[in-house]
Design a protein around this motif. Structure first.
Motif, mmCIF file in Angstrom:
data_model
loop_
_atom_site.group_PDB
_atom_site.id
_atom_site.type_symbol
_atom_site.label_atom_id
_atom_site.label_comp_id
_atom_site.label_asym_id
_atom_site.label_seq_id
_atom_site.Cartn_x
_atom_site.Cartn_y
_atom_site.Cartn_z
ATOM 1 N N ILE A 160 45.703 37.659 35.514
ATOM 2 C CA ILE A 160 45.385 39.072 35.713
ATOM 3 C C ILE A 160 44.615 39.400 34.352
ATOM 4 O O ILE A 160 44.859 39.055 33.412
ATOM 5 C CB ILE A 160 46.384 39.967 36.158
ATOM 6 N N VAL A 162 43.441 42.195 31.908
ATOM 7 C CA VAL A 162 43.951 43.382 31.387
ATOM 8 C C VAL A 162 43.137 43.974 30.088
ATOM 9 O O VAL A 162 42.863 43.167 29.313
ATOM 10 C CB VAL A 162 45.388 43.340 30.935
ATOM 11 N N TYR A 168 43.252 49.194 31.538
ATOM 12 C CA TYR A 168 42.750 48.618 32.734
ATOM 13 C C TYR A 168 43.623 47.708 33.304
ATOM 14 O O TYR A 168 44.181 46.620 32.586
ATOM 15 C CB TYR A 168 41.426 47.815 32.510
ATOM 16 N N HIS A 169 44.244 47.867 34.537
ATOM 17 C CA HIS A 169 45.207 46.612 35.173
ATOM 18 C C HIS A 169 46.586 46.801 34.525
ATOM 19 O O HIS A 169 47.230 45.660 34.841
ATOM 20 C CB HIS A 169 44.711 45.433 35.163
ATOM 21 N N GLU A 172 48.923 47.361 37.325
ATOM 22 C CA GLU A 172 49.152 46.052 38.238
ATOM 23 C C GLU A 172 49.637 44.838 37.484
ATOM 24 O O GLU A 172 50.418 43.949 38.337
ATOM 25 C CB GLU A 172 47.682 45.477 38.690
#
Lengths: 415, 415
Positions: A160, A162, A168-169, A172
């Motif tokens: 992922i 990040v 950001y993210h 998640e």
């Protein structure tokens, strides 16, 4: 309920790995929402891996272990890198933080291979993604899907992008880490599978100078809790009141569980028709390997002059004057062998020798502060190298001549 | 026994105070022999006070609280300084670190006066003494015995010159800190003074979703331990098996102690001739002020529309969906008052409002994670401002109509 209410050993252990300045500490701060690690631009700010217990939603209670940079240099640096690799032995979920603007380096690849070898669930974090997001930056950020080693593969669902700068993210990432959590083993219990509702279980808890002030040690707490889960009742008594307690109960207890150090007296005071075992044997059955450790205890009868014995303790504590591991066990073993010339070595905490071949026998503590992955790793090391391994409680039961009796209640786990 | 085996609330709390760059973190590292705090030349490296539990010999188990610099600036800096002063409320021993090459500054003097006002035992560390030790340096180091405020006095036996660079007086500093340790109060017990040897004490521990996984909460552990110290026996059962348990015991228990949340059912299931109380009432007797808190509970009968109630929890935990403090208590209190229009406010952790005058009633948790000094401070604040204060368990007992009964076993503490 405080944040610290789940025992550390029962928490999911999340190891954070990566090169210096990949942003491990920033990632920890971002996912925990706390300013736990000091973030600095100075290379190698994180020195000793200090595990932090915390609540990481949606996962729940975890231990987060920040590790030294994988590219650390110099003599001390090499030791630190070794330390980071050792952390893998207790890591339930590995988070590898790489600097997206630098791409996957040989150090990253090397630890990722080890993580995959050990079948540890993992997440690769492509950190500092903000450096790659704008048009003018994208040129300098390598394509992370083209690996330095062509034979190597990271599943897209394991990685992922990040940015801790923009956030950001981050959400998640937490979800992705949680999705890697190992399933709980529903078939393994400390004691409740041996009990029926309303059973009386007598727990013998001697109070000596080594007992912690004002509370109970973890295996005792865990046992009381597990007895409650069975709808059964714990009768908690000192060894000195056991006889009187047994005679005052309105019905026969299903089981007596004792601290190993009081084994001889408790066995004498408990009528033969009442099953007897120890916290230590139950703990070995729960997260150790009881069969292996019972076999290991047989080596106590075969020790010879000059033999080396390794005594390992999972926690680092201030040694008491009549310490069980360093004083009592060696004394009892020497007596048992008719005062043979034995050599004892001691380790504690996360130390565990890589080469076990010098030892004729390893005696490990119950490991209540180690998570199951690390305890299993140590047992496997001993088994693989053919060195008998037992634990404090099993050894003591054998030395006091009550091992056979104390295994009767758990014989199902020995088959 | 692990290093973490003494509950944090029962450890001596050592607060480390001083200006930025006085060397607080270096002093902590020197006395603990560990690299706990990141030491840096950057001003204000220590942001949030993070308490660290550890073994500090010769003192034993302690909590060390590093605090922000007393001369921190800007809006955030002022908040941090305020935080440092708040830490005094839970500090059992204060260590003021001053930079010997700068001397005693107004900030140092200001906190030292506060420390003396609060009668907190303290040590003044004249740090960086190496800068003053050589002939060429001595000119720049002020004489610390000449205070900026002539009316002010530090006893020589409370101060010590230290150098963390050379290790000078580090051992002596540890001894000096240890010598400031408060004497243990030998007359206060959780429960053992109510018991005789071989007594049966029934502990009712409901297992609901809020119960910590795999262990027992601290007041339960402390009670079991204290019962053992009396040579008595704890019978630990869930509320659902209490009736059956009482009928199976061969003799009448001396006492039944229940979790407050199960009070109504437990009171119904416990015959009138068996004394009944709660963990919460015992804890209030042990380190709170039971009389004050029982009086405070009477306010529950006098609440009016528009009244504000403050609910305080000592620990910060992830709120459960049917949380006792934020959900159950407000619901029960609203029912008790015939659905009056009440306003609840909540604090947790180290937050505690300075101005309590907006509140008609304060309901505090048992405070098992707070040390006695902090709990007493909060009780005193409420008493001084004339605001009734009670605790969860006493409030629940009152709301369920069992307070009178549950005070009978501890009536000696109410006189």
């Amino acid at each position: 309920m405080s944040l610290n209410s789940t025992p550390s050993a029962d928490r999911v252990h999340i190891g954070i790995f990566g090169r210096r300045n990949a942003g491990k500490s920033s990632i920890i701060n971002a996912i925990t929402g706390q300013n736990l690690a000091i973030v600095s631009d100075v290379l190698g700010t994180t020195t000793d891996p200090v595990p932090k217990a915390m609540e990481l939603l949606p996962l729940g209670p975890v231990v987060i272990i920040d590790t030294p940079g994988l590219d650390d240099i110099g003599e001390l640096g090499e030791l630190r890198v070794k330390k980071a690799y050792q952390i893998l032995n207790k890591t339930d979920i590995a988070v590898l933080v790489i600097d997206a603007s630098l791409g996957m380096t040989p150090e990253d690849l090397s630890i990722l291979k080890k993580i995959q070898d050990k079948k540890i669930p993992y997440v690769v974090v492509k950190n500092k993604s903000d450096l790659c997001s704008s048009a003018e930056n994208s040129a300098v950020c390598p394509n992370l899907d083209s690996m330095p080693d062509a034979s190597f593969h990271i599943d897209a669902s394991n990685s992922i992008e990040v940015s801790t700068v923009t956030g950001y993210h981050v959400h998640e990432l937490k979800e992705l880490i949680a999705s890697q959590a190992p399933e709980e083993d529903q078939d393994k219990y400390l004691v409740r599978d041996l009990l029926n509702p309303n059973d009386f279980v007598v727990l013998v808890v001697p109070i000596d100078s080594a007992a912690p002030k004002g509370r109970l040690i973890l295996p005792q707490q865990q046992t009381i809790r597990d007895v409650l889960e069975a709808g059964a009742i714990s009768i908690v008594t000192r060894d000195t009141e056991l006889k009187e307690t047994l005679s005052s109960l309105g019905k026969k207890p299903r089981l007596v569980i004792t601290d190993s150090q009081a084994f001889a007296k408790v066995s004498a005071d408990t009528p033969e028709d009442i099953p007897l075992t120890s916290f230590s044997i139950l703990l070995s059955r729960y997260k150790g390997n009881l069969k292996l450790q019972v076999e290991g205890a047989q080596m106590l009868d075969k020790l010879e002059d000059g033999d080396k014995i390794l005594v390992c303790e999972g926690c680092t504590h201030h040694r008491q004057c009549d310490d069980i591991g360093t004083v009592k066990l060696p004394r009892w073993i020497r007596q048992h062998t008719g005062n043979k010339d034995l050599h004892f070595e001691f380790t504690s905490g996360t130390e565990f020798p890589v080469d076990l071949s010098p030892y004729k026998l390893i005696i490990h503590c119950g490991g209540c502060t180690l998570n199951e992955r690390e305890m299993q790793y140590r047992l496997k090391c001993a088994e693989d190298q053919g060195v008998p391994i037992t634990n404090y409680g099993t050894a003591i039961a054998h030395l006091k001549g009550v091992l056979e009796r104390s295994l009767i209640p758990v014989r199902g786990s020995l088959e």
